[in-house]
Enzyme design. Structure first.
Site, PDB file in Angstrom:
ATOM      1  CE  LYS A 129     -23.995  -9.818 -38.096  1.00 62.15           C
ATOM      2  NZ  LYS A 129     -25.049  -8.750 -38.086  1.00 62.15           N
TER       3      LYS A 129
HETATM    4  P1  NAD Z   1     -33.549 -13.314 -42.890  1.00 62.06           P
HETATM    5  O1  NAD Z   1     -32.925 -14.613 -43.090  1.00 62.06           O
HETATM    6  O2  NAD Z   1     -34.610 -13.069 -42.061  1.00 62.06           O
HETATM    7  O3  NAD Z   1     -33.887 -12.819 -44.474  1.00 62.06           O
HETATM    8  C1  NAD Z   1     -33.300 -12.963 -45.437  1.00 62.06           C
HETATM    9  C2  NAD Z   1     -33.971 -12.754 -46.876  1.00 62.06           C
HETATM   10  O4  NAD Z   1     -33.131 -12.420 -47.825  1.00 62.06           O
HETATM   11  C3  NAD Z   1     -34.887 -13.820 -47.342  1.00 62.06           C
HETATM   12  O5  NAD Z   1     -36.099 -13.311 -47.562  1.00 62.06           O
HETATM   13  C4  NAD Z   1     -34.255 -14.598 -48.335  1.00 62.06           C
HETATM   14  O6  NAD Z   1     -35.159 -15.145 -49.231  1.00 62.06           O
HETATM   15  C5  NAD Z   1     -33.892 -13.396 -49.032  1.00 62.06           C
HETATM   16  N1  NAD Z   1     -32.539 -13.653 -49.873  1.00 62.06           N
HETATM   17  C6  NAD Z   1     -31.395 -14.481 -49.723  1.00 62.06           C
HETATM   18  N2  NAD Z   1     -30.719 -14.662 -50.850  1.00 62.06           N
HETATM   19  C7  NAD Z   1     -31.163 -13.883 -51.665  1.00 62.06           C
HETATM   20  C8  NAD Z   1     -30.821 -13.358 -53.055  1.00 62.06           C
HETATM   21  N3  NAD Z   1     -29.662 -14.068 -53.476  1.00 62.06           N
HETATM   22  N4  NAD Z   1     -31.603 -12.550 -53.706  1.00 62.06           N
HETATM   23  C9  NAD Z   1     -32.773 -11.840 -53.108  1.00 62.06           C
HETATM   24  N5  NAD Z   1     -33.215 -12.275 -51.805  1.00 62.06           N
HETATM   25  C10 NAD Z   1     -32.265 -13.212 -51.147  1.00 62.06           C
HETATM   26  O7  NAD Z   1     -32.487 -12.118 -42.540  1.00 62.06           O
HETATM   27  P2  NAD Z   1     -32.813 -10.602 -42.006  1.00 62.06           P
HETATM   28  O8  NAD Z   1     -32.709 -10.781 -40.705  1.00 62.06           O
HETATM   29  O9  NAD Z   1     -33.877 -10.044 -42.494  1.00 62.06           O
HETATM   30  O10 NAD Z   1     -31.352 -10.007 -42.514  1.00 62.06           O
HETATM   31  C11 NAD Z   1     -31.189  -9.535 -43.778  1.00 62.06           C
HETATM   32  C12 NAD Z   1     -30.207  -8.523 -43.882  1.00 62.06           C
HETATM   33  O11 NAD Z   1     -30.290  -7.467 -42.906  1.00 62.06           O
HETATM   34  C13 NAD Z   1     -28.705  -8.850 -43.432  1.00 62.06           C
HETATM   35  O12 NAD Z   1     -27.787  -8.337 -44.125  1.00 62.06           O
HETATM   36  C14 NAD Z   1     -28.634  -8.532 -42.136  1.00 62.06           C
HETATM   37  O13 NAD Z   1     -27.201  -8.720 -41.746  1.00 62.06           O
HETATM   38  C15 NAD Z   1     -29.166  -7.364 -42.203  1.00 62.06           C
HETATM   39  N6  NAD Z   1     -29.463  -6.758 -40.842  1.00 62.06           N
HETATM   40  C16 NAD Z   1     -30.556  -7.563 -40.009  1.00 62.06           C
HETATM   41  C17 NAD Z   1     -30.913  -7.033 -38.760  1.00 62.06           C
HETATM   42  C18 NAD Z   1     -32.245  -7.779 -38.167  1.00 62.06           C
HETATM   43  O14 NAD Z   1     -32.710  -7.331 -36.964  1.00 62.06           O
HETATM   44  N7  NAD Z   1     -32.491  -9.063 -38.510  1.00 62.06           N
HETATM   45  C19 NAD Z   1     -30.668  -5.831 -38.258  1.00 62.06           C
HETATM   46  C20 NAD Z   1     -29.717  -5.241 -39.084  1.00 62.06           C
HETATM   47  C21 NAD Z   1     -29.247  -5.821 -40.281  1.00 62.06           C
END
Ligand code: NAD
Length: 408
Positions: free
Chosen positions: A97
């Site tokens: 990571k």
């Molecule tokens: P992203 O940046 O695309 O989206 C994050 C979202 O969370 C946004 O809509 C933002 O407005 C929202 N957010 C931020 N703070 C917030 C709060 N306090 N309350 C409510 N919503 C809030 O990120 P992502 O890629 O969608 O990742 C989200 C989670 O999923 C993370 O924990 C990441 O590690 C995990 N994840 C992502 C992937 C991937 O393929 N992108 C894969 C596995 C896990």
């Protein structure tokens, strides 16, 4: 949280002290300073981290995150969870990571490009298609991966498409990668509904986060006929007891950048949103949002952990004692992303493109198998799904370390 979970599972598995120590500690912690020129002519130095948890079963694989709260501890926990996720899905990777402590929403595209390229240059001695392969995560996207691939390839003198995954399609990205994580969350949540004997059609869901994971979870659930009653993003939360029109919501977000202000919904307190009754609650934004404070108040039947680490150990204890919430733990629930990243890496080595249908079919087959493995193991041993998922994964890694032996 990650270490506490690991210690519990290591106890359950009766791991020897030697294997316990070797499985726990990351192989490499890398921290670099990343100086860039800001648009106003000033220079700012950012801190970037990459943790390669272990390389026993192949290169490390994992996302790169841009967020103000990034630090080496958070990145290390996320790298460890990636190890278990890759092992659970039986992918030939260890966990990695990375992250840069910055606020991408306050930076211009030019500043983000300079930050990404300089970080990639700083990482060149430590990464490679057979060493460490990054992907998008919070605050990063396929454009970030395109800049990384370009910087690395310029340095190598030829296109090295295998250096990152989650690339744009026109740069040898994989069909289905963008929606893979959210699609997997929705697919597994529908599996859980089947297991509980509930119809998917007409079930209700609440999703926290409307970024990559949250939005695709919403779109896939809606395509199954699930009613989306509430969604939260960083700006606020919205609610419609009759179900949100996700097509209209998608247009609203494209225009305004947020779910807030969507006309066909009411605003709701984001903290209270998580406590509304629903079949599926999918935290898809931040870690540690289901806590000792709110775990007793949850009124969902299924907790589908799209985000990494959304449930604290204290909340986990409360939910396990309640016994009425079917938890799909993060290492399983959001494994769709790394699985299609693996498909992208394989396709890039083959110089061959699979169709979207092939990608999604293979993804669902692998997720279904992991779901059956985890729920079966949990039932046989009388343990939680989280412990079962991590036990399968940690045993896989421990067995590989045993087989390789201790060098010298
Ligand atoms: P992203 O940046 O695309 O989206 C994050 C979202 O969370 C946004 O809509 C933002 O407005 C929202 N957010 C931020 N703070 C917030 C709060 N306090 N309350 C409510 N919503 C809030 O990120 P992502 O890629 O969608 O990742 C989200 C989670 O999923 C993370 O924990 C990441 O590690 C995990 N994840 C992502 C992937 C991937 O393929 N992108 C894969 C596995 C896990």
């Amino acid at each position: 949280m990650a270490v506490e979970q690991f210690d519990q599972v290591a106890d359950f598995l009766n791991l020897t002290d030697s294997l316990r120590e070797r499985c726990k500690w990351p192989k490499r912690f890398i921290t670099v300073t990343v100086p860039i020129l800001r648009d106003d002519g000033s220079t700012q130095v950012f801190f970037g981290h990459r943790v390669q948890h272990h390389l026993t079963r192949g290169p490390t694989k994992g996302g790169l995150r841009y967020h103000p709260s990034v630090d080496i501890g958070e990145i290390t926990a996320l790298a460890m969870w990636m190890t278990w996720k890759c092992a659970l899905m039986d992918l030939p990777f260890g966990g990695g990571k990375g992250g840069i402590a910055c606020d991408p929403r306050s930076m211009s595209a030019g500043e983000l490009e300079r930050l990404t390229r300089r970080f990639t240059m700083e990482m060149i001695p430590f990464i490679g298609p057979e060493i460490d392969v990054m992907a998008p995560d919070m605050g990063t996207n396929e454009q970030t991966m395109a800049w990384m691939a370009d910087t690395y390839s310029t340095h190598a003198g030829h296109l090295v498409s295998t250096i990152v995954t989650g690339k744009p399609l026109n740069l040898q990205g994989s069909c289905g990668r963008t929606r893979a994580t959210g699609h997997g969350v929705a697919f597994l949540a529908s599996n859980a509904l089947h297991k509980l004997g509930t119809s998917v059609q007409g079930a209700s869901a609440i999703v926290q986060g409307f970024g990559n994971v949250g939005s695709h979870t919403v779109f896939t659930l809606a395509s199954y006929g699930v009613k989306i009653s509430g969604i939260a993003d960083v700006n606020g939360a919205i609610w419609n007891a009759n179900g949100l029109d996700v097509t209209k919501l998608r247009k609203h977000v494209a225009k305004t950048g947020s779910i807030v202000g969507f006309k066909e919904a009411e605003p709701i307190d984001p903290a209270l949103l998580l406590q509304q009754p629903c079949d599926i609650l999918a935290p898809c934004a931040l870690d540690s949002v289901i806590t000792g404070e709110n775990a007793a108040q949850l009124r969902c039947r299924i907790l589908a952990e799209g985000a990494n680490g959304p449930t604290t150990p204290e909340a986990d204890r409360i939910l396990n004692a309640r016994g009425d919430v079917f938890i799909i733990p993060d290492v399983l629930c959001n494994a769709g992303g790394v699985t299609v990243s693996y498909f992208e890496w394989v396709q890039n080595f083959q110089h061959y493109r699979w169709t979207e249908r092939e990608v999604i079919t293979r993804l669902e087959t692998m997720l279904q198998a992991a779901f059956t493995k985890v729920t079966g193991y949990a039932k046989r041993h009388g343990i939680s799904h989280r412990t079962a998922a991590q036990a399968i994964a940690i045993k896989t890694v421990a067995d590989a370390k045993s087989a390789r032996g201790l060098f010298p």
